[in-house]
Design an enzyme around this catalytic site. Structure first.
Site, PDB file in Angstrom:
ATOM      1  N   GLU A 122     -38.935 -15.813 -43.234  1.00 35.63           N
ATOM      2  CA  GLU A 122     -37.685 -16.537 -43.531  1.00 35.63           C
ATOM      3  C   GLU A 122     -37.979 -17.973 -44.006  1.00 35.63           C
ATOM      4  O   GLU A 122     -37.307 -18.491 -44.890  1.00 35.63           O
ATOM      5  CB  GLU A 122     -36.778 -16.521 -42.293  1.00 35.63           C
ATOM      6  CG  GLU A 122     -36.292 -15.105 -41.993  1.00 35.63           C
ATOM      7  CD  GLU A 122     -35.543 -14.991 -40.670  1.00 35.63           C
ATOM      8  OE1 GLU A 122     -36.149 -15.283 -39.622  1.00 35.63           O
ATOM      9  OE2 GLU A 122     -34.365 -14.613 -40.680  1.00 35.63           O
ATOM     10  N   GLY A 144     -39.350 -15.132 -38.553  1.00 29.21           N
ATOM     11  CA  GLY A 144     -39.053 -16.497 -38.989  1.00 29.21           C
ATOM     12  C   GLY A 144     -40.074 -17.037 -39.989  1.00 29.21           C
ATOM     13  O   GLY A 144     -39.763 -17.943 -40.763  1.00 29.21           O
ATOM     14  N   ALA A 194     -40.393 -16.459 -34.849  1.00 29.15           N
ATOM     15  CA  ALA A 194     -39.861 -17.346 -33.811  1.00 29.15           C
ATOM     16  C   ALA A 194     -40.741 -17.189 -32.577  1.00 29.15           C
ATOM     17  O   ALA A 194     -41.355 -16.137 -32.373  1.00 29.15           O
ATOM     18  CB  ALA A 194     -38.436 -16.944 -33.484  1.00 29.15           C
ATOM     19  N   GLU A 231     -37.971  -8.030 -36.421  1.00 30.10           N
ATOM     20  CA  GLU A 231     -37.027  -8.321 -35.331  1.00 30.10           C
ATOM     21  C   GLU A 231     -36.438  -7.062 -34.706  1.00 30.10           C
ATOM     22  O   GLU A 231     -36.174  -6.988 -33.511  1.00 30.10           O
ATOM     23  CB  GLU A 231     -35.880  -9.218 -35.847  1.00 30.10           C
ATOM     24  CG  GLU A 231     -36.281 -10.662 -36.112  1.00 30.10           C
ATOM     25  CD  GLU A 231     -36.860 -10.905 -37.499  1.00 30.10           C
ATOM     26  OE1 GLU A 231     -37.205  -9.912 -38.197  1.00 30.10           O
ATOM     27  OE2 GLU A 231     -36.973 -12.066 -37.896  1.00 30.10           O
TER      28      GLU A 231
HETATM   29  N1  CO8 Z   1     -44.149 -15.928 -30.537  1.00 33.63           N
HETATM   30  C1  CO8 Z   1     -44.917 -16.416 -29.533  1.00 33.63           C
HETATM   31  N2  CO8 Z   1     -46.251 -16.204 -29.457  1.00 33.63           N
HETATM   32  C2  CO8 Z   1     -46.814 -15.457 -30.425  1.00 33.63           C
HETATM   33  C3  CO8 Z   1     -46.067 -14.912 -31.491  1.00 33.63           C
HETATM   34  C4  CO8 Z   1     -44.663 -15.183 -31.522  1.00 33.63           C
HETATM   35  N3  CO8 Z   1     -43.882 -14.758 -32.507  1.00 33.63           N
HETATM   36  N4  CO8 Z   1     -46.904 -14.220 -32.280  1.00 33.63           N
HETATM   37  C5  CO8 Z   1     -48.125 -14.312 -31.748  1.00 33.63           C
HETATM   38  N5  CO8 Z   1     -48.088 -15.067 -30.619  1.00 33.63           N
HETATM   39  C6  CO8 Z   1     -49.193 -15.422 -29.728  1.00 33.63           C
HETATM   40  C7  CO8 Z   1     -49.617 -14.227 -28.874  1.00 33.63           C
HETATM   41  O1  CO8 Z   1     -48.787 -14.111 -27.728  1.00 33.63           O
HETATM   42  C8  CO8 Z   1     -51.041 -14.606 -28.535  1.00 33.63           C
HETATM   43  O2  CO8 Z   1     -51.019 -15.577 -27.510  1.00 33.63           O
HETATM   44  P1  CO8 Z   1     -52.108 -15.463 -26.282  1.00 33.63           P
HETATM   45  O3  CO8 Z   1     -53.446 -15.635 -26.969  1.00 33.63           O
HETATM   46  O4  CO8 Z   1     -51.734 -16.608 -25.416  1.00 33.63           O
HETATM   47  O5  CO8 Z   1     -51.930 -14.118 -25.690  1.00 33.63           O
HETATM   48  C9  CO8 Z   1     -51.527 -15.321 -29.796  1.00 33.63           C
HETATM   49  O6  CO8 Z   1     -50.357 -15.728 -30.489  1.00 33.63           O
HETATM   50  C10 CO8 Z   1     -52.343 -14.426 -30.715  1.00 33.63           C
HETATM   51  O7  CO8 Z   1     -51.561 -13.270 -30.984  1.00 33.63           O
HETATM   52  P2  CO8 Z   1     -52.099 -11.775 -30.778  1.00 33.63           P
HETATM   53  O8  CO8 Z   1     -53.126 -11.748 -29.692  1.00 33.63           O
HETATM   54  O9  CO8 Z   1     -50.912 -10.888 -30.618  1.00 33.63           O
HETATM   55  O10 CO8 Z   1     -52.825 -11.556 -32.166  1.00 33.63           O
HETATM   56  P3  CO8 Z   1     -53.069 -10.148 -32.908  1.00 33.63           P
HETATM   57  O11 CO8 Z   1     -53.977 -10.445 -34.040  1.00 33.63           O
HETATM   58  O12 CO8 Z   1     -53.443  -9.091 -31.948  1.00 33.63           O
HETATM   59  O13 CO8 Z   1     -51.609  -9.761 -33.489  1.00 33.63           O
HETATM   60  C11 CO8 Z   1     -49.518 -10.165 -34.618  1.00 33.63           C
HETATM   61  C12 CO8 Z   1     -51.007 -10.571 -34.452  1.00 33.63           C
HETATM   62  C13 CO8 Z   1     -49.433  -8.756 -35.207  1.00 33.63           C
HETATM   63  C14 CO8 Z   1     -48.877 -11.171 -35.557  1.00 33.63           C
HETATM   64  C15 CO8 Z   1     -48.827 -10.173 -33.230  1.00 33.63           C
HETATM   65  O14 CO8 Z   1     -49.117 -11.426 -32.599  1.00 33.63           O
HETATM   66  C16 CO8 Z   1     -47.349 -10.025 -33.272  1.00 33.63           C
HETATM   67  O15 CO8 Z   1     -46.843  -8.932 -33.454  1.00 33.63           O
HETATM   68  N6  CO8 Z   1     -46.589 -11.150 -33.115  1.00 33.63           N
HETATM   69  C17 CO8 Z   1     -45.148 -11.128 -33.073  1.00 33.63           C
HETATM   70  C18 CO8 Z   1     -44.560 -10.883 -34.439  1.00 33.63           C
HETATM   71  C19 CO8 Z   1     -43.062 -10.820 -34.369  1.00 33.63           C
HETATM   72  O16 CO8 Z   1     -42.476  -9.932 -33.774  1.00 33.63           O
HETATM   73  N7  CO8 Z   1     -42.391 -11.790 -35.013  1.00 33.63           N
HETATM   74  C20 CO8 Z   1     -40.967 -11.856 -35.048  1.00 33.63           C
HETATM   75  C21 CO8 Z   1     -40.495 -12.743 -33.958  1.00 33.63           C
HETATM   76  S1  CO8 Z   1     -38.731 -12.755 -33.782  1.00 33.63           S
HETATM   77  C22 CO8 Z   1     -38.197 -13.741 -35.005  1.00 33.63           C
HETATM   78  O17 CO8 Z   1     -38.920 -14.299 -35.777  1.00 33.63           O
HETATM   79  C23 CO8 Z   1     -36.717 -13.874 -34.983  1.00 33.63           C
HETATM   80  C24 CO8 Z   1     -36.207 -14.941 -35.938  1.00 33.63           C
HETATM   81  C25 CO8 Z   1     -34.744 -15.126 -35.687  1.00 33.63           C
HETATM   82  C26 CO8 Z   1     -34.507 -15.707 -34.339  1.00 33.63           C
HETATM   83  C27 CO8 Z   1     -33.117 -16.096 -34.184  1.00 33.63           C
HETATM   84  C28 CO8 Z   1     -32.938 -17.089 -33.045  1.00 33.63           C
HETATM   85  C29 CO8 Z   1     -32.485 -16.499 -31.791  1.00 33.63           C
END
Ligand code: CO8
Length: 262
Positions: free
Chosen positions: A114, A111, A66, A134
């Site tokens: 999912e 997500g 998400a 999460e």
């Molecule tokens: N949301 C928003 N932006 C994101 C997300 C995300 N989930 N993942 C990556 N990005 C963005 C980063 O902020 C970054 O943006 P910017 O260049 O502007 O800084 C860009 O994408 C590239 O990401 P990274 O620089 O972090 O890339 P890396 O190669 O260093 O890392 C990862 C890649 C490991 C995937 C890392 O980006 C990461 O950990 N992302 C988040 C993963 C995560 O925690 N996902 C779970 C999210 S919560 C969820 O899915 C809940 C679902 C249920 C919700 C229920 C509704 C309320």
């Protein structure tokens, strides 16, 4: 209709939906869900489409979860409603009358996993990473992950993944039964298309019946499941496709299924 957060491509009997926010690693926001909902209706209403493929644009991510930047601004009620929206859209994939395959080309986190679990099965690039992180954000999966992962790989493995929030690679995902096949990144789409084309050549009525029976049967006990199978078997046998398939066998020719729907 043209979309901004996804791409829908239709190539005769195969539709492909690309998650298309590569700068945010294809993270799922409200606008994306609205578009995906519409695209899924278009796929459902196009009777020429036999198989749907879901994948991500860019070479890094299927979907990294998400959109956390959007999530952080939500109050609990808005979060609950966003969670329900995602659940409904992923259930719509599961309820499609045609098979859906996820081609996981990179990160499938939160997500993202999912979304893939809403599909009937998953092929992955050997660079793919899976996880429900999460818990590391102080949250729980909210788009059906607690339910679908536990059903797909069993309670204990799902609990370990969800409680630790640790990611796993494609090989481990294969071992766990999340993924059916691990492919070279360059051949992932080719491998998925090969399977999709094989499925697309089968009878549409029988495909729909098989998907419905498996899905509905899994939500019930064995005896009830067998009764569902039995009823649907009768219905399927009444189809033109069943006549064509069985006669073609006896006449030693390839069947040509007309794709009728019931
Ligand atoms: N949301 C928003 N932006 C994101 C997300 C995300 N989930 N993942 C990556 N990005 C963005 C980063 O902020 C970054 O943006 P910017 O260049 O502007 O800084 C860009 O994408 C590239 O990401 P990274 O620089 O972090 O890339 P890396 O190669 O260093 O890392 C990862 C890649 C490991 C995937 C890392 O980006 C990461 O950990 N992302 C988040 C993963 C995560 O925690 N996902 C779970 C999210 S919560 C969820 O899915 C809940 C679902 C249920 C919700 C229920 C509704 C309320």
């Amino acid at each position: 209709m043209s979309f901004e957060n996804i791409i829908l491509e239709v190539n005769t009997s195969i539709a492909t939906i690309f998650f298309n926010r590569p700068k945010a690693l294809n993270a799922l926001n409200n606008a994306l869900f609205d578009e995906l909902d519409i695209a899924l209706d278009q796929v459902k209403n196009n009777s020429d489409i036999r198989v749907l493929i879901l994948t991500g644009t860019g070479d890094k991510a299927f979907v990294a979860g998400a959109d956390i930047a959007e999530l952080v601004k939500m109050n609990p009620l808005e979060g609950k409603s966003f969670s329900r929206k995602g659940q409904k859209v992923f259930s719509k994939i599961e309820d499609l009358p045609i098979p859906a395959i996820a081609a996981v080309n990179g990160f499938a986190l939160g997500g993202g996993l999912e979304a893939a679990l809403g599909c009937d099965f998953i092929y992955a690039s050997d660079k793919a990473i899976f996880g429900l992180p999460e818990i590391t954000l102080g949250l729980i999966p909210g788009f059906g992950g607690t339910q679908r992962l536990a059903r797909r790989i069993g309670e204990t493995l799902a609990k370990e993944m969800i409680f630790t929030g640790k990611n796993i690679d494609a090989q481990k995902a294969l071992e766990f039964g999340i993924v059916n096949k691990v492919c070279e990144p360059e051949s992932l789409m080719q491998d998925v298309l090969k399977t999709a084309n094989l499925i697309a050549a089968r009878g549409k009525v029988a495909l729909r019946s098989a998907k419905e029976v498996i899905q509905n049967g899994l939500n019930t006990d064995l005896e009830t499941g067998c009764r569902i199978e039995n009823d649907t078997f009768g219905l399927t046998m009444a189809s033109e496709d069943a006549k064509e398939g069985t006669h073609a066998f006896l006449e030693k020719r390839k069947p040509v299924f007309n794709g009728e729907r019931y």
